[in-house]
Design a protein around this motif. Structure first.
Motif, short mmCIF file in Angstrom:
data_model
loop_
_atom_site.label_atom_id
_atom_site.label_comp_id
_atom_site.label_asym_id
_atom_site.label_seq_id
_atom_site.Cartn_x
_atom_site.Cartn_y
_atom_site.Cartn_z
N ARG A 1 0.82 -1.20 0.00
CA ARG A 1 0.00 0.00 0.00
C ARG A 1 0.86 1.25 0.00
N THR B 1 0.02 3.93 1.77
CA THR B 1 -0.12 4.61 3.05
C THR B 1 1.03 4.30 4.00
N ASN B 2 1.37 3.01 4.12
CA ASN B 2 2.44 2.68 5.07
C ASN B 2 3.50 1.77 4.49
#
Length: 126
Positions: free
Chosen positions: A52, A54-55
């Protein structure tokens, strides 16, 4: 519009390694989840790995955990799938995919991805 180009497939003996690449054109992978799926003859397309935006935590199918590594370059234009200790059952066409969604519960579902590469064939055989 994101266009994906997968490459790096080929013939490798059992126990060997390959690195697949997925290059994005039209934009970068910033903000996108990048994934790899595979489809063997006569079988449904199955999830292999995802990372992902996001992280950047990676997620793997149980069948490849510990043998495959998903990553992406710092410029966020290319994704990679490093495959080691390959087995004959890893033989398949491998597809890269991308989606702006980062919902964890949908990472393993092919229909969650809007953008797909054309596929690259990996054959594991002696």
């Amino acid at each position: 519009h994101v266009q994906l180009q997968a490459s790096g497939g080929g013939l490798v003996p059992p126990g060997g390694s390959l690195r697949l690449s997925c290059t994005a054109s039209g934009r970068t992978f910033i903000g996108y989840t990048v994934a790899w799926f595979r489809q063997a003859p006569g079988k449904e397309r199955e999830f292999v790995a995802a990372i992902r935006s996001t992280n950047s935590n990676p997620y793997y199918a149980d069948s490849v955990k510990g043998r495959f590594t998903i990553s992406r370059d710092s410029a966020k234009t290319t994704g990679f799938l490093q495959m080691s200790r390959l087995k004959p059952e890893d033989t398949a066409v491998y597809y890269c995919a991308a989606t702006p969604s980062g919902i964890l519960s949908t990472l393993r579902i092919p229909s969650s991805y809007e953008h797909w590469g054309q596929g690259t064939l990996v054959t594991v055989s002696s």
